[in-house]
Scaffold this active site. Structure first.
Site, short mmCIF file in Angstrom:
data_model
loop_
_atom_site.label_atom_id
_atom_site.label_comp_id
_atom_site.label_asym_id
_atom_site.label_seq_id
_atom_site.Cartn_x
_atom_site.Cartn_y
_atom_site.Cartn_z
N LYS A 186 44.74 -93.56 -36.87
CA LYS A 186 43.71 -92.79 -36.17
C LYS A 186 44.22 -91.37 -36.00
O LYS A 186 45.04 -91.09 -35.13
CB LYS A 186 43.41 -93.41 -34.82
CG LYS A 186 41.98 -93.14 -34.30
CD LYS A 186 41.68 -91.69 -33.98
CE LYS A 186 42.25 -91.27 -32.65
NZ LYS A 186 41.83 -89.86 -32.30
N GLU A 262 55.97 -91.59 -28.10
CA GLU A 262 56.71 -90.31 -28.11
C GLU A 262 55.80 -89.32 -27.41
O GLU A 262 54.78 -88.89 -27.95
CB GLU A 262 57.02 -89.90 -29.55
CG GLU A 262 58.19 -88.93 -29.65
CD GLU A 262 57.75 -87.49 -29.71
OE1 GLU A 262 57.67 -86.88 -28.61
OE2 GLU A 262 57.47 -86.97 -30.79
N CYS A 296 56.32 -80.98 -28.63
CA CYS A 296 56.80 -81.75 -27.48
C CYS A 296 58.26 -81.44 -27.19
O CYS A 296 58.73 -81.64 -26.07
CB CYS A 296 56.60 -83.24 -27.72
SG CYS A 296 57.30 -83.82 -29.28
N GLU A 393 54.23 -79.32 -18.73
CA GLU A 393 54.31 -79.05 -20.16
C GLU A 393 53.16 -78.13 -20.53
O GLU A 393 51.98 -78.46 -20.33
CB GLU A 393 54.22 -80.35 -20.97
CG GLU A 393 54.38 -80.10 -22.46
CD GLU A 393 54.29 -81.38 -23.27
OE1 GLU A 393 55.05 -81.51 -24.25
OE2 GLU A 393 53.46 -82.24 -22.94
#
Length: 495
Positions: A186, A262, A296, A393
């Site tokens: 996906k 992750e 990330c 973040e």
């Protein structure tokens, strides 16, 4: 396509779902638009898969696993097909890189000459593992002999993020194929085009129908259906911690499928007084502004020891100011547009929050140009641990400088985050490097370097940065099950 080509007039070849070896419309007939972030123009109308489409894809993958050739092939046979896949990726590198640029705002040069080659080499790396998957012989305590088998786990669901579709496709799909799994992929709704092109290439490489299936769609529908499907045996997800939690919940409330996550990061780069400041500034720039900060592993908390703070900021300011912003197809460009409007607005909002909370903008901090989702590379000083930009973040081109005095202090402050994905330590003192690297709670510690990612190095996080490892031979563990086979031994003289 040449490096100065334009995107908006390109013909997009593959926009449907890829199920059982064929490109097909969604059952509902619904579609959605994918946007070029550099121009804000519509690139293509893409088929929107939902739960019923995921179900069809899973059935194709299940049939391919239960009755098809892929899991039953010798490792040698799978290795040869994966190597062919890698060669075909290289042959189509220009097209793949172009799709990454126009669909995700990435830069043509780094993608064409770095990320796409890394993707093909990842397939070669795991091709080499396909014929080396082995179990162990066990010394039992009774008159029993036993051994273990490592078998493919079954049908895997891969949920791919929007910040690096080519790299993440290879990272997830290559080890799963090497293990003998089949799968449903996906892609992110913001960047489906690269993954669909990979699906086309997989068929050219000879991967059997049903082994790789791709369902475009939104996370709340297609992604949720992958996470919760009773006939998917394992799922991998790369993305935000918030969505990772939802993936894990869906997996737990369906068939308890194992999950590899992750997730986000708020990663520290720690620069000590004795560091090479030119190199440290280079790594801090590279570690934050690469891919417009949409990483990330971005080192967005830069801790600088007080003795070199001012000198370091001056060097970093020069580098950030010269990080050229412009056309992603221009090889001189270092900084492209944010991936999508939502992310663009989020980053600008966090920049404004940083200003309100008292941080100082040294350079940048504003939108760039009049078209596209461009934000100036931004450098903040006078940042404290309590500020939003030091805790959240950002996933954008924003660097925060924080001052510290001692190693003990900075270790405590660097670890004072819910995340634990990556980190950097800049020092010439081996004792300091060893002490700090062992004290940081992060899945990677890069000493006197940054972004030292490699297909042979396992990558993953501590704490709310997730669990499980991608890359390295450890990546195979998520796609294999261990079966113990035991038989009795009678009248053995050694027992």
């Amino acid at each position: 396509m040449s490096s100065n080509g334009k995107s908006a007039k390109r013909e997009i070849k593959f926009t449907k779902l890829f199920i059982n070896g064929e490109f097909v419309d969604s059952i509902s007939g619904n579609t959605f638009e994918t946007i070029d972030p550099a121009t804000e123009e519509v690139l293509a109308t893409v088929a929107e898969g939902r739960e019923e489409d995921v179900d069809l894809a899973v059935k194709a993958a299940r049939e391919a696993f239960d009755n098809g050739p892929w899991p039953r092939m010798s490792g040698e046979a799978r290795r040869k097909i994966l190597l062919k896949f890698a060669d075909i990726i290289d042959e189509n590198a220009d097209e793949l890189a172009t799709l990454e640029v126009i669909d995700g705002g990435k830069l043509f040069g780094p993608v064409r000459y770095f990320e796409v080659p890394i993707s093909s080499e990842t397939f070669r790396y795991f091709a080499g593992a396909a014929d080396k998957i082995r179990g162990a012989t066990l010394k039992m305590s009774s008159s029993i002999q036993a051994y273990t088998l490592r078998e493919p786990i079954g049908v895997v669901g891969h949920i791919i993020p929007w910040n690096g579709p080519a790299y993440m496709f290879a990272t997830k799909v290559a080890p799963a194929l090497a293990a003998g799994c089949t799968m449903v992929v996906k892609p992110a709704e913001q960047t489906p085009l690269t993954v669909l092109f990979f699906a086309h290439l997989s068929k050219l490489a000879g991967i059997p129908d049903g082994v790789i299936n791709v369902v475009n769609g939104y996370g709340k529908t297609a992604g949720a259906a992958v996470s919760s499907h009773m006939d998917i045996d394992a799922v991998t997800f790369t993305g935000s911690t918030e969505v990772g939690r939802l993936v894990m919940q869906a997996a737990a409330t369906s068939n308890l499928k194992p999950v590899s996550l992750e997730l986000g990061g708020k990663n520290p780069i720690i620069i000590f007084d004795d560091a090479d400041l030119d190199k440290a500034a280079e790594f801090a720039t590279f570690g934050n502004l690469t891919n417009k900060g949409e990483m990330c592993v971005s080192g967005s908390r830069v801790f600088v020891q007080e003795g070199v703070h001012d000198a370091f900021v001056k060097k970093l300011e020069v580098m950030v100011k010269h990080w050229a912003t412009g056309d992603p197809f221009d090889l001189a460009t270092r900084h492209g547009p944010q991936n999508n409007k939502q992310q663009y607005e989020k980053v600008l909002s966090l920049i404004e929050q940083g200003k309100k909370e008292g941080a100082t903008v040294v350079t940048g901090g504003k939108p760039f140009g009049t078209k596209g989702f461009y934000i100036e590379p931004t450098l903040f000083t006078n940042v404290t641990d309590e500020m939003t930009i030091a805790k959240e973040e950002i996933f954008g081109p924003v660097i925060s400088i924080l001052k510290f005095k001692t190693a003990e202090e900075v270790i405590k402050r660097a670890n004072a985050t819910k995340y634990g994905l990556a980190s950097g330590v800049m020092t010439k003192n081996i004792d300091v490097a060893n002490t700090v690297s062992r004290s940081l709670r992060a899945g990677a510690v890069w000493i006197n370097c940054y972004l030292a990612l490699d297909r042979d190095a396992p990558h993953g996080g501590y704490k709310m940065s997730g669990f499980g490892r991608e890359q390295g031979l450890e990546a195979l563990d998520h796609y294999l099950q261990i079966k113990t086979v035991a038989t009795p031994i009678y009248n053995s003289p050694w027992l």
